[in-house]
Design a protein around this motif. Structure first.
Motif, PDB file in Angstrom:
ATOM      1  N   GLU A 119       0.829  -1.211   0.000  1.00 50.72           N
ATOM      2  CA  GLU A 119       0.000   0.000   0.000  1.00 50.72           C
ATOM      3  C   GLU A 119       0.869   1.270   0.000  1.00 50.72           C
ATOM      4  O   GLU A 119       0.355   2.371   0.153  1.00 50.72           O
ATOM      5  CB  GLU A 119      -0.928   0.013   1.208  1.00 50.72           C
ATOM      6  CG  GLU A 119      -1.929  -1.123   1.240  1.00 50.72           C
ATOM      7  CD  GLU A 119      -2.814  -1.162   0.002  1.00 50.72           C
ATOM      8  OE1 GLU A 119      -3.128  -0.070  -0.545  1.00 50.72           O
ATOM      9  OE2 GLU A 119      -3.187  -2.270  -0.434  1.00 50.72           O
ATOM     10  N   THR A 120       2.162   1.100  -0.177  1.00 47.89           N
ATOM     11  CA  THR A 120       3.065   2.254  -0.237  1.00 47.89           C
ATOM     12  C   THR A 120       2.782   3.070  -1.491  1.00 47.89           C
ATOM     13  O   THR A 120       2.779   2.530  -2.603  1.00 47.89           O
ATOM     14  CB  THR A 120       4.536   1.790  -0.250  1.00 47.89           C
ATOM     15  OG1 THR A 120       4.795   1.038   0.939  1.00 47.89           O
ATOM     16  CG2 THR A 120       5.479   2.986  -0.317  1.00 47.89           C
ATOM     17  N   PRO A 121       2.538   4.372  -1.360  1.00 52.46           N
ATOM     18  CA  PRO A 121       2.271   5.202  -2.546  1.00 52.46           C
ATOM     19  C   PRO A 121       3.560   5.503  -3.310  1.00 52.46           C
ATOM     20  O   PRO A 121       4.625   5.698  -2.726  1.00 52.46           O
ATOM     21  CB  PRO A 121       1.669   6.486  -1.961  1.00 52.46           C
ATOM     22  CG  PRO A 121       2.204   6.558  -0.560  1.00 52.46           C
ATOM     23  CD  PRO A 121       2.378   5.145  -0.102  1.00 52.46           C
ATOM     24  N   LEU A 122       3.443   5.532  -4.638  1.00 57.08           N
ATOM     25  CA  LEU A 122       4.557   5.878  -5.509  1.00 57.08           C
ATOM     26  C   LEU A 122       4.300   7.246  -6.137  1.00 57.08           C
ATOM     27  O   LEU A 122       3.148   7.640  -6.352  1.00 57.08           O
ATOM     28  CB  LEU A 122       4.719   4.837  -6.627  1.00 57.08           C
ATOM     29  CG  LEU A 122       4.920   3.381  -6.206  1.00 57.08           C
ATOM     30  CD1 LEU A 122       5.024   2.501  -7.449  1.00 57.08           C
ATOM     31  CD2 LEU A 122       6.162   3.242  -5.349  1.00 57.08           C
ATOM     32  N   LYS A 123       5.372   7.942  -6.429  1.00 57.05           N
ATOM     33  CA  LYS A 123       5.246   9.221  -7.112  1.00 57.05           C
ATOM     34  C   LYS A 123       5.095   8.980  -8.608  1.00 57.05           C
ATOM     35  O   LYS A 123       5.109   7.844  -9.086  1.00 57.05           O
ATOM     36  CB  LYS A 123       6.473  10.083  -6.826  1.00 57.05           C
ATOM     37  CG  LYS A 123       6.675  10.419  -5.357  1.00 57.05           C
ATOM     38  CD  LYS A 123       7.946  11.225  -5.155  1.00 57.05           C
ATOM     39  CE  LYS A 123       8.204  11.494  -3.677  1.00 57.05           C
ATOM     40  NZ  LYS A 123       9.484  12.222  -3.460  1.00 57.05           N
ATOM     41  N   GLU A 124       4.938  10.065  -9.354  1.00 58.01           N
ATOM     42  CA  GLU A 124       4.814   9.975 -10.802  1.00 58.01           C
ATOM     43  C   GLU A 124       6.015   9.239 -11.379  1.00 58.01           C
ATOM     44  O   GLU A 124       7.151   9.468 -10.994  1.00 58.01           O
ATOM     45  CB  GLU A 124       4.736  11.384 -11.391  1.00 58.01           C
ATOM     46  CG  GLU A 124       4.570  11.420 -12.901  1.00 58.01           C
ATOM     47  CD  GLU A 124       4.565  12.847 -13.432  1.00 58.01           C
ATOM     48  OE1 GLU A 124       4.347  13.019 -14.638  1.00 58.01           O
ATOM     49  OE2 GLU A 124       4.802  13.777 -12.644  1.00 58.01           O
ATOM     50  N   ARG A 125       5.733   8.311 -12.322  1.00 60.49           N
ATOM     51  CA  ARG A 125       6.756   7.487 -12.968  1.00 60.49           C
ATOM     52  C   ARG A 125       7.618   6.751 -11.949  1.00 60.49           C
ATOM     53  O   ARG A 125       8.817   6.582 -12.120  1.00 60.49           O
ATOM     54  CB  ARG A 125       7.631   8.342 -13.891  1.00 60.49           C
ATOM     55  CG  ARG A 125       6.867   9.024 -15.020  1.00 60.49           C
ATOM     56  CD  ARG A 125       7.796   9.772 -15.942  1.00 60.49           C
ATOM     57  NE  ARG A 125       8.681   8.860 -16.659  1.00 60.49           N
ATOM     58  CZ  ARG A 125       9.664   9.273 -17.469  1.00 60.49           C
ATOM     59  NH1 ARG A 125       9.884  10.559 -17.638  1.00 60.49           N
ATOM     60  NH2 ARG A 125      10.427   8.388 -18.090  1.00 60.49           N
TER      61      ARG A 125
END
Length: 588
Positions: free
Chosen positions: A488-494
């Motif tokens: 569930e860790t959010p990723l940034k753009e690209r």
């Protein structure tokens, strides 16, 4: 007049009128979907026009009563005037609310339709456009189409009705006032011709510059790390300022023309108004008309002039709308991908779910639109439970071969097909066949959102357990499990926040989650160490799922675990024997 005829003739020869007609027909395919909205806009406009004209008549009667000291119907007339004013307020607010809702709904629907049509456009054709240009066409030009559909026809009908009604009232009460209403027409027509020519050129220049600005911004922000790393900030700021200067110059050129024409039209308007005012005073003084009639004439004179200007302005508006349509048609009239075989592909996949699907290319010839020949009589075969490697120098065609297999490109000669394991049944490769492919392209292909959301892009109903399983197969679970919130860790753009190797492992895991019969890996392990790369490919090979896997690689360290190795070089695709493979590994 002769010059006007020559101008029209030149436009016809240039094909501009034919282009506009073709573009208008294209716009009609959307306009006919929203005929109820167009009728609503027209009805509301006509209702507002009727109330405004009624207010003029009631105002005339009220002034005549006051100046003539006729108090009999004064209260009734005053109440009628207040009622019309209140009605106008209510209608304006209601129509504004409904119009905004319709406008946004239509704009969204047209953009969604154009977006979907862009996505099924032939890949090689649409790839020739900069993404910033595509974004500008999809957003600005699509909005111009939606606004034009909802406003142009209603504006034509409403302003025509307003002009005829106002003119009829003027003629009814005093025909001499009609003369003053048309004093400014020759100047208006002359200015509209000049502005129309300038507007055509301005629309094209503005659209091109907007596309360049959008493309520049998109590239700059997506490559901000590179800009910082090479200390290119001053350079890119200078690039931006030059683009802004060019845009400002273009806009100010047009603005100067608009300012000149506005001043001229304002002066003409003042002449018409004051002449009408003087004539009205004379007619009142001579006892021919009442003071209330004069004030009504002055108001209607402005209405006639303004309405005529609005009708004339519909011509450049039409040019602007059709210009936007033309820019969209450039994209949307390109060849479309054929997805008519969807059901056949689904059935073929189900029939071969147990044994898997063979991928076969035979005598492929391919040359790009720019004339670059990549393949001549190239062939390859990949079977279920096999890993096939494509090797060769950069730029020789490894990625092009994968694009051909994905039906992103179409060979000029040869055949590409899916086969069952015994070769008794075959299905030609078409865009519909992408349903049986998973693909990991070069570079970071992660989206913003959580790791789990990225995984579920290819399989929305995937459980956490399924996601963890493929993360382990791709050697990604070790680092994902150490993150504070795991999958569930959010990723940034690209995929911002991940290393290149981590992003590649997540991309491979996502492709594995789809469980497609065919897996294509385009330099998908280039950022991994050799041990991790070999472990991932081994686990894919040992998986019981009947997967056909093709990888492109520059590193020969994993070739010994591949079932076959094809060298792509000099427009050919040749199988390497073990001796050649050993030589490649030794020389690496």
């Amino acid at each position: 007049m002769l010059e006007k005829i020559k101008f029209i003739g030149r436009r016809i020869r240039e094909g501009r009128l034919q282009d506009m007609l073709h573009q208008t027909k294209w716009i009609y395919q959307y306009a006919r979907r929203y005929w109820l909205a167009i009728i609503f806009y027209t009805f509301i406009g006509l209702l507002g026009t009727g109330i405004a004209l009624g207010s003029n008549l009631v105002s005339k009667d009220l002034i005549d009563m006051i100046t003539g000291h006729q108090t009999g119907a004064l209260l009734k007339t005053f109440c009628a005037m207040v009622g019309l004013a209140l009605g106008s307020i209510v209608i304006n607010q209601f129509s504004s609310y409904i119009s905004n809702w319709i406008s946004m709904k239509v704009d969204n629907e047209i953009k969604a339709d154009i977006f979907s049509r862009m996505l099924v456009t032939d890949w090689e054709s649409i790839a020739s456009y900069h993404t910033g240009d595509l974004l500008t066409r999809w957003s600005s030009d699509a909005s111009a189409i939606s606004n034009g559909i909802l406003n142009w026809i209603p504006s034509l009908i409403i302003n025509t009705f307003k002009f005829i009604s106002a003119f009829a009232i003027v003629i009814y009460y005093d025909a001499t006032f009609a003369i003053f209403s048309f004093v400014g027409i020759p100047v208006t027509l002359l200015m509209s011709k000049t502005l129309m020519n300038r507007m055509i050129n301005n629309n094209k220049r503005s659209a091109d510059l907007n596309a360049r600005m959008s493309g520049f911004n998109q590239e700059a922000f997506s490559n901000i790390q590179t800009i910082k790393a090479f200390d290119l900030i001053p350079l890119y700021v200078r690039y931006l300022k030059n683009l802004q200067k060019e845009y400002l110059t273009m806009r100010m050129d047009f603005q100067r023309m608009s300012m000149f024409s506005s001043i001229l039209m304002a002066v003409v308007g003042l002449i018409v108004s004051y002449t009408s005012y003087g004539w009205g005073i004379y007619r009142v003084w001579a006892g021919i008309i009442s003071y209330g009639t004069m004030t009504m004439f002055l108001s209607l004179s402005g209405t006639l002039t303004g309405t005529l200007n609005s009708l004339i302005s519909l011509v450049p508006n039409a040019i602007s709308i059709t210009t936007s349509a033309g820019r969209l048609m450039d994209i949307l009239e390109m060849p479309k991908e054929d997805f008519s075989q969807d059901e056949a592909v689904i059935a073929f996949e189900q029939q071969n779910k147990t044994n898997g699907i063979r991928l076969k290319a035979t005598d492929i010839d391919y040359t790009y639109a720019n004339g670059a020949c990549v393949f001549q009589a190239a062939s390859l075969v990949a079977n279920p439970h096999e890993i096939i490697a494509l090797v060769g120098p950069s730029g020789e065609g490894k990625t092009t071969m994968l694009r051909l297999l994905l039906a992103l490109l179409t060979p000029q000669n040869g055949t590409l097909c899916l086969e069952n394991v015994d070769g008794s049944e075959a299905l030609p490769l078409t865009p519909s066949c992408r349903k049986v492919f998973s693909y990991v392209p070069q570079g970071n292909t992660m989206f913003s959102g959580t790791i789990a959301e990225n995984m579920r892009n290819v399989k929305p109903d995937a459980t956490d357990e399924e996601i963890i399983k493929v993360l382990k197969m791709a050697c990604a679970w070790d680092f994902v499990n150490k993150l504070p919130t795991g999958i569930e860790t959010p990723l940034k753009e690209r995929g911002g926040g991940l290393s290149e190797g981590q992003a590649q492992r997540l991309s491979i895991a996502r492709a594995l989650l789809r469980r497609s019969p065919i897996l294509l890996l385009d330099e998908a392990t280039s950022a991994l160490d050799v041990a991790t790369e070999r472990r991932i490919l081994k686990q894919i090979q040992e998986d019981k799922y009947p997967r056909t896997c093709i990888v492109t690689t520059h590193r020969p360290s994993v070739l010994n675990i591949c079932n076959r190795v094809y060298r792509i070089q000099d427009k050919a695709c040749v199988i390497l024997d073990q001796k050649e493979i050993d030589t490649m590994i030794h020389d690496f």
